[in-house]
Design a protein around this motif. Sequence first.
Motif, PDB file in Angstrom:
ATOM      1  N   PRO A  71      20.451 -49.948  49.799  1.00 34.59           N
ATOM      2  CA  PRO A  71      20.127 -50.394  48.434  1.00 34.59           C
ATOM      3  C   PRO A  71      19.819 -51.891  48.419  1.00 34.59           C
ATOM      4  O   PRO A  71      20.611 -52.712  48.899  1.00 34.59           O
ATOM      5  N   ALA A  72      18.666 -52.210  47.835  1.00 36.36           N
ATOM      6  CA  ALA A  72      18.238 -53.606  47.801  1.00 36.36           C
ATOM      7  C   ALA A  72      18.712 -54.319  46.566  1.00 36.36           C
ATOM      8  O   ALA A  72      18.792 -55.552  46.559  1.00 36.36           O
ATOM      9  N   GLU A  73      19.025 -53.589  45.507  1.00 33.09           N
ATOM     10  CA  GLU A  73      19.377 -54.212  44.246  1.00 33.09           C
ATOM     11  C   GLU A  73      20.820 -53.963  43.840  1.00 33.09           C
ATOM     12  O   GLU A  73      21.203 -54.328  42.733  1.00 33.09           O
ATOM     13  N   ALA A  74      21.620 -53.341  44.703  1.00 33.46           N
ATOM     14  CA  ALA A  74      23.011 -53.071  44.342  1.00 33.46           C
ATOM     15  C   ALA A  74      23.846 -53.006  45.600  1.00 33.46           C
ATOM     16  O   ALA A  74      23.340 -52.753  46.714  1.00 33.46           O
ATOM     17  N   ALA A  75      25.115 -53.291  45.409  1.00 33.11           N
ATOM     18  CA  ALA A  75      26.033 -53.105  46.527  1.00 33.11           C
ATOM     19  C   ALA A  75      26.161 -51.620  46.802  1.00 33.11           C
ATOM     20  O   ALA A  75      26.271 -50.802  45.886  1.00 33.11           O
ATOM     21  N   GLY A  76      26.111 -51.263  48.073  1.00 33.48           N
ATOM     22  CA  GLY A  76      26.192 -49.844  48.382  1.00 33.48           C
ATOM     23  C   GLY A  76      26.160 -49.583  49.859  1.00 33.48           C
ATOM     24  O   GLY A  76      26.356 -50.471  50.683  1.00 33.48           O
ATOM     25  N   ALA A  77      25.882 -48.309  50.215  1.00 34.57           N
ATOM     26  CA  ALA A  77      25.842 -47.876  51.607  1.00 34.57           C
ATOM     27  C   ALA A  77      24.914 -46.676  51.705  1.00 34.57           C
ATOM     28  O   ALA A  77      24.500 -46.087  50.690  1.00 34.57           O
ATOM     29  N   VAL A  78      24.583 -46.312  52.930  1.00 34.96           N
ATOM     30  CA  VAL A  78      23.670 -45.201  53.212  1.00 34.96           C
ATOM     31  C   VAL A  78      24.407 -44.151  54.030  1.00 34.96           C
ATOM     32  O   VAL A  78      25.141 -44.491  54.980  1.00 34.96           O
ATOM     33  N   ALA A  79      24.196 -42.885  53.704  1.00 37.89           N
ATOM     34  CA  ALA A  79      24.827 -41.789  54.451  1.00 37.89           C
ATOM     35  C   ALA A  79      24.209 -41.685  55.836  1.00 37.89           C
ATOM     36  O   ALA A  79      22.988 -41.830  56.008  1.00 37.89           O
ATOM     37  N   ASP A  80      25.044 -41.478  56.819  1.00 43.76           N
ATOM     38  CA  ASP A  80      24.573 -41.346  58.197  1.00 43.76           C
ATOM     39  C   ASP A  80      24.316 -39.895  58.588  1.00 43.76           C
ATOM     40  O   ASP A  80      23.382 -39.618  59.342  1.00 43.76           O
ATOM     41  N   LEU A  81      25.120 -38.978  58.106  1.00 44.63           N
ATOM     42  CA  LEU A  81      24.990 -37.564  58.488  1.00 44.63           C
ATOM     43  C   LEU A  81      25.310 -36.678  57.293  1.00 44.63           C
ATOM     44  O   LEU A  81      26.155 -37.021  56.447  1.00 44.63           O
ATOM     45  N   ILE A  82      24.643 -35.519  57.233  1.00 47.16           N
ATOM     46  CA  ILE A  82      24.975 -34.452  56.290  1.00 47.16           C
ATOM     47  C   ILE A  82      25.821 -33.429  57.061  1.00 47.16           C
ATOM     48  O   ILE A  82      25.363 -32.874  58.068  1.00 47.16           O
ATOM     49  N   LEU A  83      27.008 -33.203  56.567  1.00 50.04           N
ATOM     50  CA  LEU A  83      27.965 -32.399  57.343  1.00 50.04           C
ATOM     51  C   LEU A  83      27.774 -30.889  57.203  1.00 50.04           C
ATOM     52  O   LEU A  83      28.113 -30.152  58.134  1.00 50.04           O
ATOM     53  N   ASP A  84      27.265 -30.406  56.100  1.00 52.24           N
ATOM     54  CA  ASP A  84      27.257 -28.960  55.842  1.00 52.24           C
ATOM     55  C   ASP A  84      25.851 -28.367  55.791  1.00 52.24           C
ATOM     56  O   ASP A  84      25.590 -27.428  55.053  1.00 52.24           O
ATOM     57  N   GLU A  85      24.934 -28.886  56.569  1.00 53.38           N
ATOM     58  CA  GLU A  85      23.606 -28.294  56.687  1.00 53.38           C
ATOM     59  C   GLU A  85      23.272 -28.121  58.166  1.00 53.38           C
ATOM     60  O   GLU A  85      22.870 -29.087  58.831  1.00 53.38           O
ATOM     61  N   PRO A  86      23.486 -26.895  58.653  1.00 48.90           N
ATOM     62  CA  PRO A  86      23.997 -25.668  58.026  1.00 48.90           C
ATOM     63  C   PRO A  86      25.530 -25.673  57.978  1.00 48.90           C
ATOM     64  O   PRO A  86      26.183 -26.397  58.730  1.00 48.90           O
ATOM     65  N   LEU A  87      26.054 -24.820  57.093  1.00 44.51           N
ATOM     66  CA  LEU A  87      27.506 -24.746  56.926  1.00 44.51           C
ATOM     67  C   LEU A  87      28.080 -23.712  57.879  1.00 44.51           C
ATOM     68  O   LEU A  87      28.259 -22.541  57.556  1.00 44.51           O
ATOM     69  N   THR A  88      28.369 -24.147  59.090  1.00 46.45           N
ATOM     70  CA  THR A  88      29.048 -23.309  60.085  1.00 46.45           C
ATOM     71  C   THR A  88      30.178 -24.123  60.687  1.00 46.45           C
ATOM     72  O   THR A  88      30.146 -25.362  60.686  1.00 46.45           O
ATOM     73  N   ARG A  89      31.142 -23.413  61.201  1.00 42.30           N
ATOM     74  CA  ARG A  89      32.309 -24.123  61.744  1.00 42.30           C
ATOM     75  C   ARG A  89      31.918 -25.007  62.923  1.00 42.30           C
ATOM     76  O   ARG A  89      32.327 -26.172  63.000  1.00 42.30           O
ATOM     77  N   GLY A  90      31.123 -24.481  63.802  1.00 39.07           N
ATOM     78  CA  GLY A  90      30.735 -25.273  64.969  1.00 39.07           C
ATOM     79  C   GLY A  90      29.899 -26.479  64.602  1.00 39.07           C
ATOM     80  O   GLY A  90      30.076 -27.575  65.168  1.00 39.07           O
ATOM     81  N   GLU A  91      28.973 -26.322  63.644  1.00 37.25           N
ATOM     82  CA  GLU A  91      28.116 -27.441  63.268  1.00 37.25           C
ATOM     83  C   GLU A  91      28.914 -28.515  62.536  1.00 37.25           C
ATOM     84  O   GLU A  91      28.678 -29.718  62.749  1.00 37.25           O
TER      85      GLU A  91
END
Length: 500
Positions: free
Chosen positions: A415-435
């Motif tokens: 974010p250039a105009e606000a304090a914040g952060a960026v997500a590094d990984l999506i955990l549940d795509e796909p939603l499997t135990r191994g993934e």
Amino acid sequence: MRRASPAWKALGAFWVLVLAGAAGTGLVLHRLGPPEAPGAAAPDGPGVALSFGGATPPASPTDPRPEPPRAEPPRQAARPAERAPAPPSAAPSATLAGRTPGAAPAPNSDTPPAAEAPPAASAAPPPAPATPPAPRAPALAETAPREPTAPRPAPPLAERAAPSPALPAPPAAPKPPAGDSATAPEPPEPPASAIIADALPPAAAPEPLLAPPEAPAPPPLPPSATPPAASEVTIPAPDPALLETSPYGPLPRITTDGREARRLYARPFPAEEARPRIALVVGGFGLSPTRSEEALRRLPAATTLAFTPQAMRPDLLLSQARARGMEVALGLPLESAGAEPNEQTLRPGLMHWENQDRLHRALGRMAGYAGVIGAIGAQRGDRFAADRAQLEAVQEEAQARGLYYLEPRPGAPAPAEAAGAVADLILDEPLTRGEVERRLARLEEIARERGFALGLAAEPAPLLVDRIAAWAAGLEARGLVLAPASALTRPPGPAPSASR
């Protein structure tokens, strides 16, 4: 001459049949004769007839035995000597009245001569022929097989009429041997009540009930060196000083003394913590109250919860999250590819004031959140983010109201105009135990490389919650620490990000 009618003929025939039946019945009764005399007895075995009343029943009309000749006068004198009573041990054939081996047969006539008729005082009327009675069951002594004997002729009429001496009492039947189970009498079975009474012992007197002894007091618990973090940290309730009244509800704002929501409602995190930190943001809270409550109870307290503006019962869920010290962010309805837009969605083709109006409507749905995230569930606003000016306008509004902004798209600029952060990984795509487990392990690698990592999940699915709880239990033992999203925010401007 008048002919008889058929009715009279039928009546005459009926009476003819009745008379014929009566005549036939009388003839049959005449042939059968009077009933059997009281002294008559059944034959005792084959070819043997016992006399108990002084008379012997005559031979059957169909008896095949030859007709004996009439008795002669000289032989009648010897009869009294031959009619002596036999001893008790004699054979059954010797007890017959007037029967002697070798005696001449007497004529079988119903009307004897006058010279041979016995006196009227001692004579008995000749028995009438009757049907032989049913055979008597043989005694035990007579069951032994014996040799067949030739049929014997009936005694003369004079001998049948003479009174015969009374027979002695038959000897008692011998007792069967002990091994003969077929003829041994079975002892009577005792009643069922007697068997039960004999088998059961007498009931003992009931013992008096005693109160159980009191359990010993438990030992005192050892003093805890460090109390649990969840009991130490709580999030304060919404402060009215940080709220601004609007047509859409209370909106967050910065107070005159500089207090901001991103600091007041954030979970405390020590600034001197040197270990690599990992932040997890789980979205979709409020869509399913049951699933949201279960996930809120099981997730680690350092997890950040992202609520949707359309959440049901948000106040109850928010109070539970604050009691556990869990940080809360609000999801923004930014237009995404493949999603059907509605009147609440921020769209890139709308005027700036229209999107700002929809943004205020989303921000006024609840209070007490520390920041916003440009995603609701799996919709991460990629179409809206394509308009850079519209996206920066949303970030400026968040910064002006004291909120941090989380970019949900891995690899996007900070974010250039606000304090914040960026997500590094999506955990549940796909939603499997191994993934899920593989991506949590990848977050650890990213955190060790640059000192922090941010993971994002779309919904609090039970499988995801279970894997996160198991993974976080040993995170500190592996040299890392779980932190809230506010601990990863940076001031406005470019910031390092890692997309995987």
